[in-house]
Design a protein around this motif. Sequence first.
Motif, short mmCIF file in Angstrom:
data_model
loop_
_atom_site.label_atom_id
_atom_site.label_comp_id
_atom_site.label_asym_id
_atom_site.label_seq_id
_atom_site.Cartn_x
_atom_site.Cartn_y
_atom_site.Cartn_z
N LEU A 5 0.83 -1.20 0.00
CA LEU A 5 0.00 0.00 0.00
C LEU A 5 0.87 1.26 0.00
O LEU A 5 0.62 2.19 -0.75
CB LEU A 5 -0.95 0.00 1.20
CG LEU A 5 -1.84 1.22 1.36
CD1 LEU A 5 -2.69 1.47 0.12
CD2 LEU A 5 -2.72 1.07 2.60
N GLU A 6 1.90 1.28 0.82
CA GLU A 6 2.80 2.43 0.86
C GLU A 6 3.49 2.65 -0.48
O GLU A 6 3.71 3.79 -0.90
CB GLU A 6 3.86 2.25 1.95
CG GLU A 6 3.32 2.36 3.35
CD GLU A 6 4.33 2.01 4.42
OE1 GLU A 6 4.11 2.42 5.57
OE2 GLU A 6 5.34 1.33 4.12
N PHE B 81 3.61 6.68 -5.38
CA PHE B 81 3.57 7.13 -6.77
C PHE B 81 2.68 8.37 -6.93
O PHE B 81 2.35 8.74 -8.05
CB PHE B 81 3.08 6.00 -7.69
CG PHE B 81 4.17 5.03 -8.06
CD1 PHE B 81 4.88 5.19 -9.24
CD2 PHE B 81 4.48 3.97 -7.23
CE1 PHE B 81 5.89 4.30 -9.59
CE2 PHE B 81 5.49 3.08 -7.56
CZ PHE B 81 6.20 3.25 -8.74
N GLU B 82 2.32 8.97 -5.79
CA GLU B 82 1.45 10.14 -5.79
C GLU B 82 0.12 9.79 -6.43
O GLU B 82 -0.42 8.74 -6.15
CB GLU B 82 2.13 11.33 -6.49
CG GLU B 82 3.45 11.74 -5.85
CD GLU B 82 3.29 12.46 -4.52
OE1 GLU B 82 2.30 13.17 -4.33
OE2 GLU B 82 4.17 12.28 -3.65
N LEU C 199 5.71 -1.25 -9.67
CA LEU C 199 5.53 -1.56 -8.25
C LEU C 199 6.54 -2.62 -7.80
O LEU C 199 7.12 -2.50 -6.71
CB LEU C 199 4.10 -2.04 -7.99
CG LEU C 199 3.00 -0.99 -8.20
CD1 LEU C 199 1.62 -1.62 -8.08
CD2 LEU C 199 3.16 0.17 -7.23
N ALA C 200 6.75 -3.62 -8.63
CA ALA C 200 7.73 -4.66 -8.29
C ALA C 200 9.12 -4.04 -8.11
O ALA C 200 9.82 -4.35 -7.14
CB ALA C 200 7.75 -5.74 -9.37
N ARG C 201 9.51 -3.19 -9.03
CA ARG C 201 10.83 -2.53 -8.92
C ARG C 201 10.92 -1.70 -7.65
O ARG C 201 11.94 -1.72 -6.97
CB ARG C 201 11.10 -1.65 -10.14
CG ARG C 201 11.75 -2.43 -11.26
CD ARG C 201 12.30 -1.52 -12.34
NE ARG C 201 11.48 -1.74 -13.54
CZ ARG C 201 10.84 -0.82 -14.22
NH1 ARG C 201 10.91 0.44 -13.88
NH2 ARG C 201 10.13 -1.13 -15.27
N ALA C 202 9.85 -0.98 -7.33
CA ALA C 202 9.84 -0.16 -6.12
C ALA C 202 9.93 -1.03 -4.86
O ALA C 202 10.47 -0.59 -3.84
CB ALA C 202 8.58 0.70 -6.08
#
Length: 127
Positions: free
Chosen positions: A25-26, A31-32, A41-44
């Motif tokens: 969720l965070e 990503f604003e 999302l996976a990379r993040a």
Amino acid sequence: EREPLDVKRFDDIVTGLTEHRIRILETVYSFENHWASRQQLARALRRNRLTPYDIRALTTFVEAGVIESTTRPIASPITDIVHLYRVPDSVAALIQEWVEWRKQRGSRPVMRTRQPINLWEEMKQGV
């Protein structure tokens, strides 16, 4: 039809989450108001790809009204569409309101945390 999302309902949702789901969720939140693909999302999250568990968590957040999802066609030999997710500004404002609400109630606006322990050291010391 789901209940409208308010601070109390968000609190009920988030306080029952695992640490991993909170990280998901965070990550979407970070990503604003921009749409993020599963790959982004996976990379993040420092991964090569999302797991089925991660995707189920995203679906649960969508069903609860915490995040939005959409798809976009893509020209790729692997897939025809890309899945996109975001926390809309209205929910981001609600999350900020929730943080303040938790502070006023004397609750920390984070998931429950445990003190670190070293089981091996504890066992070596005996009773």
